[in-house]
Design a protein around this motif. Structure first.
Motif, short mmCIF file in Angstrom:
data_model
loop_
_atom_site.label_atom_id
_atom_site.label_comp_id
_atom_site.label_asym_id
_atom_site.label_seq_id
_atom_site.Cartn_x
_atom_site.Cartn_y
_atom_site.Cartn_z
N LYS A 87 -0.54 1.44 -6.19
CA LYS A 87 -1.04 2.17 -5.03
C LYS A 87 -2.55 2.01 -4.99
O LYS A 87 -3.25 2.40 -5.92
CB LYS A 87 -0.69 3.65 -5.11
N ARG A 133 7.58 2.74 -6.13
CA ARG A 133 6.18 2.36 -6.07
C ARG A 133 5.73 1.77 -7.41
O ARG A 133 5.90 2.38 -8.46
CB ARG A 133 5.32 3.59 -5.74
N ALA A 171 0.60 0.31 -0.78
CA ALA A 171 1.38 0.45 -2.01
C ALA A 171 2.16 -0.84 -2.26
O ALA A 171 2.38 -1.65 -1.35
CB ALA A 171 2.35 1.63 -1.90
#
Length: 178
Positions: free
Chosen positions: A16, A13, A33
């Motif tokens: 987000k 990730r 994300a």
């Protein structure tokens, strides 16, 4: 008989985007994300709200994505220059583009954000033209849209987040109004 997908790999990730869940309990609701750019879509009609733009800018910067302000519905705004000036005063480092998604004016300015492999999410209140923008970028009507209601209020037409692949190879996340 439906095709099914299979997860091949989970990406790390890098961003987000979240909002607070509605209700009495304050909790985080992740929206998307690994978004590179967040299009903050604001109508230049009766829906225009400078404080809302500021709140969306804060959310976008906190997400780790790059915010880009899209002032949509330029075709219906008599005081366009004054509103642009107001947004410039609060935009900070965010780029501003004035567009008409319905009539496809100014969309060529968005091409740098829509390169292959890049992900863009559109956020804004109901009725600002997020789904109309998507339909224009796709060159076909895939998301239902409605006329803005009485007093410029949106109609909550888009009900869920959905990822679309654009002809350019970019990915576009259409979100419900917030």
């Amino acid at each position: 008989g439906e095709e099914t997908g299979r997860i091949q790999h989970v990406l790390e990730r890098k961003s987000k985007f979240s909002r607070k869940i509605t209700g009495k309990v304050t909790r985080e609701q992740p929206v998307a994300a690994n978004v590179d750019t967040i299009f903050l879509v604001s109508g230049l009609d009766a829906n225009f709200n400078l404080r809302r733009i500021e709140r969306y800018l804060t959310l976008a910067w906190e997400s780790g994505s790059t915010p880009v302000i899209l002032l949509n519905k330029s075709d219906v705004c008599a005081s366009k220059e004054a509103k642009i000036h107001e947004v410039e005063r609060v935009s900070g480092l965010a780029t501003i583009h004035v567009i008409s998604a319905l009539y496809q004016h100014g969309l060529s300015e968005l091409e740098p954000y829509l390169s292959p492999g890049k992900t863009v999410a559109a956020i804004g209140s109901s009725g600002t033209g997020k789904s109309t923008l998507l339909n224009s970028l796709l060159g076909q009507s895939v998301q239902e849209t409605k006329e803005t209601g009485v007093a410029g209020k949106g109609m909550h037409t888009t009900r869920l987040r959905e990822l679309f692949i654009l002809p350019s190879g970019a990915m576009f996340i259409d979100t419900p109004g917030m």
